[in-house]
Scaffold this motif. Structure first.
Motif, mmCIF file in Angstrom:
data_model
loop_
_atom_site.group_PDB
_atom_site.id
_atom_site.type_symbol
_atom_site.label_atom_id
_atom_site.label_comp_id
_atom_site.label_asym_id
_atom_site.label_seq_id
_atom_site.Cartn_x
_atom_site.Cartn_y
_atom_site.Cartn_z
ATOM 1 N N ALA A 1 -11.422 -21.660 -37.267
ATOM 2 C CA ALA A 1 -12.629 -21.617 -36.445
ATOM 3 C C ALA A 1 -13.790 -22.181 -37.239
ATOM 4 C CB ALA A 1 -12.929 -20.189 -35.998
ATOM 5 N N LYS A 2 -14.793 -22.685 -36.520
ATOM 6 C CA LYS A 2 -15.959 -23.274 -37.183
ATOM 7 C C LYS A 2 -16.911 -22.187 -37.652
ATOM 8 C CE LYS A 2 -15.874 -27.584 -34.546
ATOM 9 N NZ LYS A 2 -16.623 -28.479 -33.617
ATOM 10 N N GLY A 3 -17.538 -22.476 -38.794
ATOM 11 C CA GLY A 3 -18.570 -21.596 -39.298
ATOM 12 C C GLY A 3 -19.941 -22.173 -39.029
ATOM 13 N N GLU A 4 -20.837 -21.988 -39.981
ATOM 14 C CA GLU A 4 -22.230 -22.391 -39.827
ATOM 15 C C GLU A 4 -22.429 -23.895 -40.028
ATOM 16 O OE1 GLU A 4 -24.634 -20.300 -42.630
ATOM 17 O OE2 GLU A 4 -26.478 -21.390 -42.150
ATOM 18 N N VAL A 5 -21.687 -24.496 -40.980
ATOM 19 C CA VAL A 5 -21.877 -25.906 -41.325
ATOM 20 C C VAL A 5 -20.531 -26.644 -41.345
ATOM 21 C CG1 VAL A 5 -24.069 -25.668 -42.570
ATOM 22 C CG2 VAL A 5 -21.909 -25.205 -43.774
ATOM 23 N N PRO A 6 -19.876 -26.818 -40.192
ATOM 24 C CA PRO A 6 -18.524 -27.382 -40.173
ATOM 25 C C PRO A 6 -18.431 -28.903 -40.204
ATOM 26 C CG PRO A 6 -19.196 -26.804 -37.967
ATOM 27 C CD PRO A 6 -20.335 -26.393 -38.875
ATOM 28 N N ASP A 7 -19.538 -29.589 -39.889
ATOM 29 C CA ASP A 7 -19.470 -31.049 -39.727
ATOM 30 C C ASP A 7 -19.069 -31.746 -41.020
ATOM 31 O OD1 ASP A 7 -22.326 -31.133 -37.449
ATOM 32 O OD2 ASP A 7 -20.215 -30.651 -37.124
ATOM 33 N N GLY A 8 -18.105 -32.687 -40.881
ATOM 34 C CA GLY A 8 -17.655 -33.451 -42.033
ATOM 35 C C GLY A 8 -16.475 -32.831 -42.756
ATOM 36 N N TYR A 9 -16.023 -31.656 -42.274
ATOM 37 C CA TYR A 9 -14.918 -30.944 -42.904
ATOM 38 C C TYR A 9 -13.846 -30.612 -41.874
ATOM 39 C CZ TYR A 9 -18.637 -29.959 -46.298
ATOM 40 O OH TYR A 9 -19.679 -30.045 -47.187
ATOM 41 N N ASN A 10 -12.599 -30.566 -42.352
ATOM 42 C CA ASN A 10 -11.520 -30.043 -41.535
ATOM 43 C C ASN A 10 -10.715 -29.063 -42.372
ATOM 44 O OD1 ASN A 10 -9.097 -31.608 -42.793
ATOM 45 N ND2 ASN A 10 -10.582 -33.206 -42.300
ATOM 46 N N VAL A 11 -10.025 -28.165 -41.708
ATOM 47 C CA VAL A 11 -9.260 -27.125 -42.406
ATOM 48 C C VAL A 11 -7.904 -26.959 -41.743
ATOM 49 C CG1 VAL A 11 -11.190 -25.758 -43.330
ATOM 50 C CG2 VAL A 11 -10.370 -25.350 -40.991
ATOM 51 N N SER A 12 -6.985 -26.386 -42.533
ATOM 52 C CA SER A 12 -5.675 -26.051 -41.976
ATOM 53 C C SER A 12 -5.152 -24.791 -42.649
ATOM 54 C CB SER A 12 -4.683 -27.199 -42.148
ATOM 55 O OG SER A 12 -4.442 -27.454 -43.524
ATOM 56 N N ARG A 13 -4.461 -23.992 -41.844
ATOM 57 C CA ARG A 13 -3.883 -22.714 -42.347
ATOM 58 C C ARG A 13 -2.427 -22.672 -41.877
ATOM 59 N NH1 ARG A 13 -5.885 -17.184 -42.566
ATOM 60 N NH2 ARG A 13 -4.518 -16.142 -44.077
ATOM 61 N N LEU A 14 -1.609 -23.497 -42.513
ATOM 62 C CA LEU A 14 -0.191 -23.578 -42.136
ATOM 63 C C LEU A 14 0.597 -22.389 -42.668
ATOM 64 C CD1 LEU A 14 0.424 -27.398 -42.635
ATOM 65 C CD2 LEU A 14 -0.151 -26.157 -40.531
ATOM 66 N N LYS A 15 0.164 -21.858 -43.802
ATOM 67 C CA LYS A 15 0.801 -20.679 -44.374
ATOM 68 C C LYS A 15 -0.255 -19.598 -44.575
ATOM 69 C CE LYS A 15 4.394 -23.086 -47.023
ATOM 70 N NZ LYS A 15 4.985 -23.285 -48.382
ATOM 71 N N LYS A 16 0.123 -18.363 -44.450
ATOM 72 C CA LYS A 16 -0.819 -17.262 -44.542
ATOM 73 C C LYS A 16 -1.565 -17.259 -45.869
ATOM 74 C CE LYS A 16 -1.114 -12.252 -43.937
ATOM 75 N NZ LYS A 16 -0.338 -11.005 -43.679
ATOM 76 N N GLN A 17 -0.883 -17.632 -46.929
ATOM 77 C CA GLN A 17 -1.497 -17.523 -48.240
ATOM 78 C C GLN A 17 -2.361 -18.720 -48.619
ATOM 79 O OE1 GLN A 17 1.729 -17.735 -47.533
ATOM 80 N NE2 GLN A 17 2.922 -18.773 -49.126
ATOM 81 N N ASN A 18 -2.322 -19.799 -47.836
ATOM 82 C CA ASN A 18 -3.046 -21.013 -48.202
ATOM 83 C C ASN A 18 -4.050 -21.417 -47.137
ATOM 84 O OD1 ASN A 18 -1.434 -21.187 -50.482
ATOM 85 N ND2 ASN A 18 -0.008 -22.623 -49.556
ATOM 86 N N PHE A 19 -5.197 -21.909 -47.595
ATOM 87 C CA PHE A 19 -6.223 -22.403 -46.680
ATOM 88 C C PHE A 19 -6.772 -23.681 -47.288
ATOM 89 C CE2 PHE A 19 -8.677 -22.383 -43.124
ATOM 90 C CZ PHE A 19 -9.972 -21.889 -43.174
ATOM 91 N N LEU A 20 -6.577 -24.795 -46.600
ATOM 92 C CA LEU A 20 -6.954 -26.100 -47.129
ATOM 93 C C LEU A 20 -8.259 -26.578 -46.503
ATOM 94 C CD1 LEU A 20 -3.482 -27.887 -46.918
ATOM 95 C CD2 LEU A 20 -4.409 -26.533 -48.798
ATOM 96 N N LEU A 21 -9.110 -27.157 -47.327
ATOM 97 C CA LEU A 21 -10.364 -27.748 -46.846
ATOM 98 C C LEU A 21 -10.320 -29.242 -47.117
ATOM 99 C CD1 LEU A 21 -13.322 -27.319 -45.764
ATOM 100 C CD2 LEU A 21 -14.012 -27.250 -48.168
ATOM 101 N N GLY A 22 -10.482 -30.048 -46.068
ATOM 102 C CA GLY A 22 -10.410 -31.484 -46.219
ATOM 103 C C GLY A 22 -11.733 -32.178 -45.948
ATOM 104 N N LEU A 23 -11.986 -33.203 -46.767
ATOM 105 C CA LEU A 23 -13.112 -34.092 -46.531
ATOM 106 C C LEU A 23 -12.511 -35.455 -46.198
ATOM 107 C CD1 LEU A 23 -14.168 -31.854 -48.669
ATOM 108 C CD2 LEU A 23 -15.995 -33.503 -49.122
ATOM 109 N N GLU A 24 -12.685 -35.900 -44.992
ATOM 110 C CA GLU A 24 -12.050 -37.157 -44.571
ATOM 111 C C GLU A 24 -12.771 -38.370 -45.146
ATOM 112 O OE1 GLU A 24 -10.097 -35.820 -40.280
ATOM 113 O OE2 GLU A 24 -11.836 -37.150 -40.337
#
Lengths: 112, 121
Positions: free
Chosen positions: B56-79
């Motif tokens: 879900a988006k937070g306060e400043v999401p623009d320019g970032y993407n995220v993925s939570r494929l596994k419970k223990q990992n959270f990835l933040l991407g800058l395209e």
């Protein structure tokens, strides 16, 4: 607006004295408040928290006070030590939702 | 028990490059968060996740993407990195906010990693 802010950006305190860090919040719907300590190069570290149905909570050398009437939160550190030098953040959580809103931080400098 | 681990710790990018920041937690927490911290400011929420496969988006999401494929990992991407994204990025995780134990209800604080310092030239 919905914000969490701090009155004093920098607090200098003599070693051994008590420290008081203040925080004002504007969202009356917030039900949970946290104080974090952040040392240089580190992530925020949980210190103490308090729910909105309480007005005081004590930990080891720290006390958090909550005054809902004036929307004010404070952190008291007893017998401040050099290791207490850090930036302290308050944060609030609204009743509906899982997100925290952080204040801008107060830097505490402990003088020997 | 490592808690929350972020990799890398430092990175320098050129404008337009892409990269992914990795956050791993070993506390079996349902919720994970990405924040950015800029000088003189508190932490601002970029994106968050309340469970595996959800974001879900937070306060400043623009320019970032995220993925939570596994419970223990959270990835933040800058395209396509921009100089305005120069910041220190913190990941956090927490258990359910309302925890019921023998009738008592308590909130659970967020636990933070030590950050990724990202510079974009």
């Amino acid at each position: 607006g919905e914000s969490v802010g701090l009155h004093l950006p920098t607090l200098s305190v003599q070693e051994g004295d008590n420290s008081i860090i203040n925080c004002a919040y504007s969202n009356s719907a917030s039900d949970y408040f946290i104080w974090y300590k952040q040392e240089s190069g580190k992530g925020p570290q949980f210190i103490i928290d308090i729910r909105s149905n309480m007005d005081k909570r004590q930990g080891q050398r720290v006390t958090v006070l909550l005054n809902k009437t004036v929307k004010h939160l404070s952190l008291q550190i007893a017998a401040t030590q050099p290791g207490d030098s850090a930036v302290y953040f308050c944060a609030e959580k609204k009743t509906a939702g899982n997100k925290l809103t952080f204040g801008g931080g107060t830097r505490v400098l402990v003088k020997p | 028990n490592a808690g929350v681990t972020q990799t890398p710790k430092f990175r320098v990018l050129k404008t337009g490059q892409s990269m992914t920041l990795l956050c791993a937690q070993d506390m079996n927490h349902e919720y994970m968060y990405w924040y950015r911290q800029d000088p003189g400011m508190g932490l601002r929420l970029i994106h968050y996740s309340v469970g595996e496969g959800t974001t879900a988006k937070g306060e400043v999401p623009d320019g970032y993407n995220v993925s939570r494929l596994k419970k223990q990992n959270f990835l933040l991407g800058l395209e396509s990195a921009a100089p305005s994204q120069t910041s220190v990025y913190f990941c956090a995780s927490s258990s359910n906010w309302v925890f019921r134990d023998r009738g008592r209800i308590s909130n659970q604080p967020q636990h933070f990693g030590d950050g990724t310092r990202l510079s974009i030239l």
